[in-house]
Design an enzyme around this catalytic site. Sequence first.
Site, PDB file in Angstrom:
ATOM      1  N   SER A  18      43.723  55.490  41.834  1.00 30.95           N
ATOM      2  CA  SER A  18      43.886  54.036  41.893  1.00 30.95           C
ATOM      3  C   SER A  18      44.954  53.632  42.900  1.00 30.95           C
ATOM      4  CB  SER A  18      44.225  53.482  40.507  1.00 30.95           C
ATOM      5  OG  SER A  18      45.422  54.053  40.008  1.00 30.95           O
ATOM      6  N   GLY A  57      40.680  56.687  55.412  1.00 24.74           N
ATOM      7  CA  GLY A  57      40.977  58.054  55.813  1.00 24.74           C
ATOM      8  C   GLY A  57      41.054  59.006  54.635  1.00 24.74           C
ATOM      9  N   LYS A  68      45.050  59.652  38.575  1.00 31.58           N
ATOM     10  CA  LYS A  68      46.243  59.703  39.412  1.00 31.58           C
ATOM     11  C   LYS A  68      46.550  58.307  39.929  1.00 31.58           C
ATOM     12  CE  LYS A  68      47.588  60.163  43.563  1.00 31.58           C
ATOM     13  NZ  LYS A  68      48.941  59.546  43.389  1.00 31.58           N
ATOM     14  N   CYS A 119      42.469  44.327  49.768  1.00 28.27           N
ATOM     15  CA  CYS A 119      41.384  44.892  50.576  1.00 28.27           C
ATOM     16  C   CYS A 119      40.557  43.788  51.212  1.00 28.27           C
ATOM     17  CB  CYS A 119      40.474  45.768  49.709  1.00 28.27           C
ATOM     18  SG  CYS A 119      41.348  46.943  48.666  1.00 28.27           S
ATOM     19  N   GLY A 165      41.291  52.976  47.880  1.00 29.03           N
ATOM     20  CA  GLY A 165      42.419  53.309  48.750  1.00 29.03           C
ATOM     21  C   GLY A 165      41.991  53.278  50.197  1.00 29.03           C
ATOM     22  N   SER A 166      42.637  54.084  51.006  1.00 31.57           N
ATOM     23  CA  SER A 166      42.390  54.022  52.437  1.00 31.57           C
ATOM     24  C   SER A 166      41.100  54.743  52.818  1.00 31.57           C
ATOM     25  CB  SER A 166      43.563  54.641  53.204  1.00 31.57           C
ATOM     26  OG  SER A 166      43.541  56.052  53.113  1.00 31.57           O
ATOM     27  N   GLU A 219      35.927  52.447  47.227  1.00 29.47           N
ATOM     28  CA  GLU A 219      36.134  51.178  47.931  1.00 29.47           C
ATOM     29  C   GLU A 219      37.374  51.372  48.778  1.00 29.47           C
ATOM     30  OE1 GLU A 219      38.078  48.016  48.998  1.00 29.47           O
ATOM     31  OE2 GLU A 219      38.383  47.823  46.831  1.00 29.47           O
TER      32      GLU A 219
END
Length: 541
Positions: A187, A268, A212, A327, A265-266, A293
Amino acid sequence: MSNAIFKLDPPVNEPILSYAPGTSERAAITKRLGELRSEAIEIPLIIGGEEVRTGQFAECRVPHDHGHVLAKYHLAGEKEIAQAVTAAEKAADGWARMDWSDRLAIFNRAAAIMAGPHRATLNAATILGQSKNLFQAEIDAACEIIDFLRFNSYFATQIYQQQPISETGVWNQLEYRPLEGFVFAVSPFNFTAIAGNLTSAPAMLGNTVIWKPASTAVFSNYYLMRVFEAAGLPPGVINFLPGPGSQVGPRLLRDPGLAGVHFTGSTGVFQSIWQTVGNNIATYRGYPRLVGETGGKDFIFVHPSADTAATRTALIRGAFEYQGQKCSAASRAYLPESMWAALKSDLIASVSELPMGSPEVFSNFVNAVIDRAAFDSITTHIDVARNHPDCEILVGGGSDASEGYYIEPTVILAKKPDVPAMTEEIFGPVLTLYVYPDSDYEATLRLCDQTSPYALTGAIFARDRAAIATAKAILVNAAGNFYINDKPTGAVVGQQPFGGARASGTNDKAGSHLNLMRWLSPRTIKETFVPPQDYRYPFMG
């Protein structure tokens, strides 16, 4: 097992409290802010329902007052990660076999606790730990997570009711099993509600979860975990595992029991997760479900027929609420030349007077960014624009990290549509504008579609219905959540299921049945009441 077919009535979205002066909710949040500020708690891991302390610590600090420590939390190591896997596996069978109505009752009880006695705690923890103003905390840590729990419970009952047809003499059934293994939930810092959804959506369908949380959201996420426990969640169903992503992620991603990843998150990091799973694909029991996402370079596109005041309000709210750390935040905008002259001075004046400071002062609109790393990244983007020959900073651009991580709301004018500020994700209070000739409306729509690898949210502002229809068609793949005459932020559970494609994720639509389906592995059961007694078919006569 229950001897009845239970149902949940369609839920309604949780009302947003006003927190106006003199209200009971304002008094409650003020009191709770003071209490949480003064406590300095110690946060353990929670594995198999037990508190686990490793003696390896990190700190939860207040972003707008980074000298203040809210908590220290224990960090998971290799031993604790293995314990979490064991706990999830141990809990899996009993949790999957539990009546679905009992599972959903737990999460509906959690929603009731969040709506009532724990509302002020979750909001206050989010205000302090993530530097969200009171309204942004209320719509996130209270309303959205409550909506996720109630609506997802309802959607689950709708899924369970979907059954195949049965011919005479045959009974066909469709059983909605959880996945075989654990779900790894990762998250982000920016929404407490997302943490609640990433964990609870797979869990309510019978999966066990290893969670996590983002290091910069451990404070609010810990209180969220405690609510799940207070609602009756059995040990090991959700395991709370703060720790370094570089250590927790690789260990869990190569575990044979990995059944799915629920991630926000990102881009990458999600691509790295996908690659790791691919490299280890032969080691798993099945093919892990990957639901993510990720990033966005979200846009507002304005037609010459648009309402100027509505456009200005959407630009400000869309770009600068929660410091642009959504986001979905508006990061780039396309404005027609005919409107720019009328809009420019009002926009600059409005942005320059946005009140900025601590979210504990309820009159402030803009607060601090989450941490030093974010501060450095955002200010670097601003400096690049400041020194770019095709960029002009119209307002803002200043920053100060002496007490809190404050960055002024910044508006950049791009003379070319492909400068870094128009194409790269910044994730901060920075909005870049490109002014196009009115006659180039359709060409600029195509430019908007092609400028970014992302496709999360976007908006069109226009009165002309034909112009709206054109934008919908050309931008059909540019945003998973598309808004007409509204800012591209603020998706509501049950109303605007959220998610995007391209580099923005798998578009599995959080807040809808589509996301829940990803955490199920259906089994078809055919029962024949009178089986045939002879192998011969009539055509053989």
